[in-house]
Design a protein around this motif. Structure first.
Motif, PDB file in Angstrom:
ATOM      1  N   LEU A   1       0.854  -1.188   0.000  1.00 47.54           N
ATOM      2  CA  LEU A   1       0.000   0.000   0.000  1.00 47.54           C
ATOM      3  C   LEU A   1       0.888   1.235   0.000  1.00 47.54           C
ATOM      4  CD1 LEU A   1      -2.710   1.402   0.115  1.00 47.54           C
ATOM      5  CD2 LEU A   1      -2.693   1.165   2.591  1.00 47.54           C
ATOM      6  N   GLY A   2       0.981   1.839  -1.174  1.00 45.05           N
ATOM      7  CA  GLY A   2       1.704   3.099  -1.287  1.00 45.05           C
ATOM      8  C   GLY A   2       0.773   4.150  -1.851  1.00 45.05           C
ATOM      9  N   TYR A   3       1.309   5.349  -2.003  1.00 42.51           N
ATOM     10  CA  TYR A   3       0.502   6.462  -2.482  1.00 42.51           C
ATOM     11  C   TYR A   3       1.202   7.141  -3.655  1.00 42.51           C
ATOM     12  CZ  TYR A   3      -1.297   5.751   2.237  1.00 42.51           C
ATOM     13  OH  TYR A   3      -1.801   5.186   3.373  1.00 42.51           O
ATOM     14  N   VAL A   4       0.426   7.732  -4.525  1.00 43.53           N
ATOM     15  CA  VAL A   4       0.982   8.506  -5.628  1.00 43.53           C
ATOM     16  C   VAL A   4       0.550   9.958  -5.433  1.00 43.53           C
ATOM     17  CG1 VAL A   4      -0.979   7.846  -7.117  1.00 43.53           C
ATOM     18  CG2 VAL A   4       1.118   8.782  -8.125  1.00 43.53           C
ATOM     19  N   VAL A   5       1.510  10.850  -5.407  1.00 40.66           N
ATOM     20  CA  VAL A   5       1.224  12.274  -5.199  1.00 40.66           C
ATOM     21  C   VAL A   5       0.896  12.902  -6.548  1.00 40.66           C
ATOM     22  CG1 VAL A   5       2.059  14.461  -4.276  1.00 40.66           C
ATOM     23  CG2 VAL A   5       2.807  12.298  -3.242  1.00 40.66           C
ATOM     24  N   LEU A   6      -0.296  13.476  -6.631  1.00 39.20           N
ATOM     25  CA  LEU A   6      -0.811  14.001  -7.892  1.00 39.20           C
ATOM     26  C   LEU A   6      -1.179  15.472  -7.760  1.00 39.20           C
ATOM     27  CD1 LEU A   6      -3.310  11.085  -8.693  1.00 39.20           C
ATOM     28  CD2 LEU A   6      -0.940  11.303  -9.480  1.00 39.20           C
ATOM     29  N   MET A   7      -1.070  16.177  -8.886  1.00 41.85           N
ATOM     30  CA  MET A   7      -1.476  17.583  -8.926  1.00 41.85           C
ATOM     31  C   MET A   7      -2.342  17.810 -10.155  1.00 41.85           C
ATOM     32  SD  MET A   7       0.867  21.054  -8.725  1.00 41.85           S
ATOM     33  CE  MET A   7       1.038  21.003  -6.937  1.00 41.85           C
ATOM     34  N   ASN A   8      -3.289  18.708 -10.027  1.00 40.26           N
ATOM     35  CA  ASN A   8      -4.081  19.129 -11.165  1.00 40.26           C
ATOM     36  C   ASN A   8      -3.133  19.715 -12.227  1.00 40.26           C
ATOM     37  OD1 ASN A   8      -5.452  21.568 -12.632  1.00 40.26           O
ATOM     38  ND2 ASN A   8      -7.147  20.256 -12.001  1.00 40.26           N
ATOM     39  N   GLU A   9      -3.165  19.161 -13.429  1.00 40.22           N
ATOM     40  CA  GLU A   9      -2.174  19.533 -14.452  1.00 40.22           C
ATOM     41  C   GLU A   9      -2.290  20.999 -14.875  1.00 40.22           C
ATOM     42  OE1 GLU A   9      -0.460  16.987 -18.015  1.00 40.22           O
ATOM     43  OE2 GLU A   9      -2.367  17.917 -18.577  1.00 40.22           O
ATOM     44  N   THR A  10      -3.514  21.497 -14.997  1.00 42.79           N
ATOM     45  CA  THR A  10      -3.704  22.903 -15.371  1.00 42.79           C
ATOM     46  C   THR A  10      -3.080  23.817 -14.332  1.00 42.79           C
ATOM     47  OG1 THR A  10      -5.770  22.363 -16.509  1.00 42.79           O
ATOM     48  CG2 THR A  10      -5.407  24.676 -15.928  1.00 42.79           C
ATOM     49  N   PHE A  11      -3.262  23.492 -13.051  1.00 39.88           N
ATOM     50  CA  PHE A  11      -2.666  24.273 -11.974  1.00 39.88           C
ATOM     51  C   PHE A  11      -1.143  24.205 -12.065  1.00 39.88           C
ATOM     52  CE2 PHE A  11      -0.944  24.643  -7.671  1.00 39.88           C
ATOM     53  CZ  PHE A  11      -1.503  25.844  -7.251  1.00 39.88           C
ATOM     54  N   TRP A  12      -0.600  23.011 -12.285  1.00 39.50           N
ATOM     55  CA  TRP A  12       0.852  22.835 -12.384  1.00 39.50           C
ATOM     56  C   TRP A  12       1.438  23.691 -13.510  1.00 39.50           C
ATOM     57  CZ3 TRP A  12       5.074  20.972 -10.060  1.00 39.50           C
ATOM     58  CH2 TRP A  12       6.211  20.723 -10.837  1.00 39.50           C
ATOM     59  N   GLU A  13       0.764  23.716 -14.639  1.00 42.71           N
ATOM     60  CA  GLU A  13       1.280  24.454 -15.793  1.00 42.71           C
ATOM     61  C   GLU A  13       1.197  25.961 -15.604  1.00 42.71           C
ATOM     62  OE1 GLU A  13      -0.971  22.817 -18.992  1.00 42.71           O
ATOM     63  OE2 GLU A  13       0.323  21.042 -19.183  1.00 42.71           O
ATOM     64  N   ARG A  14       0.350  26.426 -14.684  1.00 40.80           N
ATOM     65  CA  ARG A  14       0.270  27.865 -14.399  1.00 40.80           C
ATOM     66  C   ARG A  14       1.388  28.328 -13.460  1.00 40.80           C
ATOM     67  NH1 ARG A  14      -5.578  27.401 -13.703  1.00 40.80           N
ATOM     68  NH2 ARG A  14      -5.246  27.655 -11.462  1.00 40.80           N
ATOM     69  N   LEU A  15       2.044  27.385 -12.817  1.00 37.43           N
ATOM     70  CA  LEU A  15       3.126  27.742 -11.903  1.00 37.43           C
ATOM     71  C   LEU A  15       4.344  28.221 -12.675  1.00 37.43           C
ATOM     72  CD1 LEU A  15       2.964  24.720  -9.417  1.00 37.43           C
ATOM     73  CD2 LEU A  15       1.904  26.970  -9.152  1.00 37.43           C
ATOM     74  N   THR A  16       5.098  29.109 -12.069  1.00 30.97           N
ATOM     75  CA  THR A  16       6.349  29.541 -12.679  1.00 30.97           C
ATOM     76  C   THR A  16       7.382  28.429 -12.524  1.00 30.97           C
ATOM     77  OG1 THR A  16       7.231  30.489 -10.634  1.00 30.97           O
ATOM     78  CG2 THR A  16       5.832  31.922 -12.001  1.00 30.97           C
ATOM     79  N   PRO A  17       8.443  28.430 -13.340  1.00 31.03           N
ATOM     80  CA  PRO A  17       9.498  27.420 -13.196  1.00 31.03           C
ATOM     81  C   PRO A  17      10.083  27.383 -11.784  1.00 31.03           C
ATOM     82  CG  PRO A  17       9.738  28.534 -15.287  1.00 31.03           C
ATOM     83  CD  PRO A  17       8.662  29.263 -14.540  1.00 31.03           C
ATOM     84  N   SER A  18      10.232  28.536 -11.143  1.00 32.26           N
ATOM     85  CA  SER A  18      10.800  28.560  -9.790  1.00 32.26           C
ATOM     86  C   SER A  18       9.829  27.943  -8.783  1.00 32.26           C
ATOM     87  CB  SER A  18      11.154  29.993  -9.374  1.00 32.26           C
ATOM     88  OG  SER A  18      10.006  30.812  -9.355  1.00 32.26           O
ATOM     89  N   GLN A  19       8.525  28.180  -8.966  1.00 38.28           N
ATOM     90  CA  GLN A  19       7.533  27.567  -8.079  1.00 38.28           C
ATOM     91  C   GLN A  19       7.513  26.048  -8.252  1.00 38.28           C
ATOM     92  OE1 GLN A  19       4.135  29.835  -9.418  1.00 38.28           O
ATOM     93  NE2 GLN A  19       4.152  31.159  -7.600  1.00 38.28           N
ATOM     94  N   GLN A  20       7.588  25.598  -9.492  1.00 35.38           N
ATOM     95  CA  GLN A  20       7.635  24.164  -9.754  1.00 35.38           C
ATOM     96  C   GLN A  20       8.865  23.533  -9.117  1.00 35.38           C
ATOM     97  OE1 GLN A  20       7.416  23.733 -14.014  1.00 35.38           O
ATOM     98  NE2 GLN A  20       5.211  24.122 -14.097  1.00 35.38           N
ATOM     99  N   GLN A  21       9.990  24.223  -9.213  1.00 38.27           N
ATOM    100  CA  GLN A  21      11.228  23.700  -8.639  1.00 38.27           C
ATOM    101  C   GLN A  21      11.135  23.569  -7.124  1.00 38.27           C
ATOM    102  OE1 GLN A  21      13.672  22.459 -10.276  1.00 38.27           O
ATOM    103  NE2 GLN A  21      15.003  22.036  -8.520  1.00 38.27           N
ATOM    104  N   ILE A  22      10.512  24.531  -6.480  1.00 42.48           N
ATOM    105  CA  ILE A  22      10.325  24.476  -5.021  1.00 42.48           C
ATOM    106  C   ILE A  22       9.508  23.245  -4.642  1.00 42.48           C
ATOM    107  CG2 ILE A  22       9.077  25.578  -3.109  1.00 42.48           C
ATOM    108  CD1 ILE A  22      10.011  28.286  -4.314  1.00 42.48           C
ATOM    109  N   ILE A  23       8.430  23.000  -5.377  1.00 40.40           N
ATOM    110  CA  ILE A  23       7.560  21.849  -5.088  1.00 40.40           C
ATOM    111  C   ILE A  23       8.305  20.541  -5.311  1.00 40.40           C
ATOM    112  CG2 ILE A  23       5.521  20.605  -5.917  1.00 40.40           C
ATOM    113  CD1 ILE A  23       4.267  23.419  -6.373  1.00 40.40           C
ATOM    114  N   VAL A  24       9.055  20.452  -6.406  1.00 38.04           N
ATOM    115  CA  VAL A  24       9.811  19.228  -6.706  1.00 38.04           C
ATOM    116  C   VAL A  24      10.861  18.960  -5.632  1.00 38.04           C
ATOM    117  CG1 VAL A  24      11.479  18.204  -8.299  1.00 38.04           C
ATOM    118  CG2 VAL A  24       9.406  19.288  -9.189  1.00 38.04           C
ATOM    119  N   GLU A  25      11.598  19.990  -5.234  1.00 40.48           N
ATOM    120  CA  GLU A  25      12.630  19.819  -4.204  1.00 40.48           C
ATOM    121  C   GLU A  25      12.017  19.406  -2.868  1.00 40.48           C
ATOM    122  OE1 GLU A  25      14.922  23.365  -3.946  1.00 40.48           O
ATOM    123  OE2 GLU A  25      15.870  23.108  -5.912  1.00 40.48           O
ATOM    124  N   ALA A  26      10.903  20.025  -2.502  1.00 38.55           N
ATOM    125  CA  ALA A  26      10.243  19.684  -1.237  1.00 38.55           C
ATOM    126  C   ALA A  26       9.722  18.248  -1.266  1.00 38.55           C
ATOM    127  CB  ALA A  26       9.102  20.659  -0.968  1.00 38.55           C
TER     128      ALA A  26
END
Length: 351
Positions: free
Chosen positions: A252-277
């Motif tokens: 039993l594991g989990y997959v972390v998902l994000m709404n794709e439209t929301f993800w694409e509205r993020l700036t590259p720096s915001q995306q990088q923060i989320i990926v690193e975290a």
């Protein structure tokens, strides 16, 4: 009448002079400055919904992720955690994500199987026999293929989070051999593979939302359920289930998902923060999920309320032999590539 007109004219003259002579009446530029409001318009909020308790591996990981995002963004990105299905149940959260009602979720793999049949491969019994097998599957070809299947549904796959192996509990008798399941009613997640697993064992599956499971067990609407130790402990299933089998029959594991439209509205720096975290949280969770499950199993043992049996290697092979027809039944839905890869990993690690 003249006096009235003169009075109105006089008031108009007074207002006119006040407007020009007292600028503070006509402008907000001199209002006191509130530095606590600075930057609030620039703050990004991410609603993260999940269905388990705060002190489970997933609950703790969500909190750590939120803390890391706040730290790395200097407070400009806020992750709001909604635990225990306070926003959406496990049956609702995938659709809520697709519709943009929430930005992030972390469902169990099984919650995606009705949407994307290929995800059934992770529900196959004994498919991933140990932690090394889980790592190889999710970080390798299987994980890549499954993430690629999300794209057509406008869902962004971010990472896999770990919880642990599933064990079986029930209120009727010890479950040691496949025949021991005969006639028992089991709560399951909405996965056809998991439901068919219990049918092959002679049990009767019943799909129930996770947050309703304790009530179903307490009122004997079902006889048993399968789950990780952390979920069995946090939801107090052990208080109404006197028999537990340490079977490790599924992961039993989990997959972390994000709404794709929301993800694409993020700036590259915001995306990088989320990926690193997420990277840091995932590494942290690999260690702590195992520690939490081991600690809570010990605490369940200490209650002396549960009769616990751990399957031997021979008994595991007996279970797998009984359940193996499932692999052939889902081959056409899952696809040759995924089935062959999971069988390769299973044969590599299954003792």
């Amino acid at each position: 009448m003249k006096n009235v007109k003169w009075g109105v004219f006089s008031i108009a003259i007074i207002i006119f002079w006040l407007y020009w002579l007292v600028p503070s009446f006509s402008s907000t530029s001199s209002l006191p400055y509130d530095d606590e409001q600075e930057g609030l318009e620039d703050q990004l909020t991410i609603r993260f919904s999940h269905v388990v308790a705060e002190h489970t591996p997933k609950g703790l990981a969500a909190q750590k992720f939120a803390s890391l995002v706040a730290e790395k963004s200097n407070g400009k990105i806020k992750v709001e955690i909604y635990a225990n299905a306070t926003l959406f149940t496990d049956e609702e959260e995938v659709n809520a994500l697709k519709q943009g009602k929430v930005e992030m979720i972390a469902p169990a793999y099984s919650k995606l199987t009705s949407l994307i049949p290929e995800w059934q491969v992770l529900d196959l019994p004994f498919a991933l026999p140990n932690d090394q097998a889980v790592e190889e599957a999710l970080q390798g070809q299987i994980g890549q293929i499954l993430f690629s299947k999300l794209q057509s549904f406008h869902i962004k796959g971010l990472t896999f989070w770990e919880n642990g192996f599933k064990q079986v509990t029930n209120s009727v008798r010890p479950l040691i051999h496949p025949t021991d399941f005969h006639g028992l009613r089991f709560r399951t997640m909405p996965s056809e593979v998991i439901q068919e697993q219990f049918r092959l064992l002679g049990a009767i599956p019943k799909v129930t939302p996770f947050h309703d499971t304790f009530r179903e067990l307490y009122y004997k609407q079902v006889d048993g359920q399968e789950n990780t130790i952390s979920n069995i402990y946090s939801k107090k299933f052990y208080e109404v289930q006197p028999y537990m089998t340490i079977s490790n029959h599924g992961y039993l594991g989990y997959v972390v998902l994000m709404n794709e439209t929301f993800w694409e509205r993020l700036t590259p720096s915001q995306q990088q923060i989320i990926v690193e975290a997420l990277d840091e949280t995932t590494t942290w969770m690999k260690t702590h999920a195992k520690i939490i499950n081991e600690k809570q199993l010990h605490e369940i043992v200490q209650t002396k309320r549960v009769n616990i049996h751990e399957l031997t290697d021979e008994q595991k092979r007996e279970w797998l032999s009984h359940l193996y027809p499932l692999y052939e039944r889902v081959r056409h839905q899952v696809g040759e590539q995924l089935i062959n890869e999971v069988l390769r990993i299973q044969q590599k690690y299954l003792r």
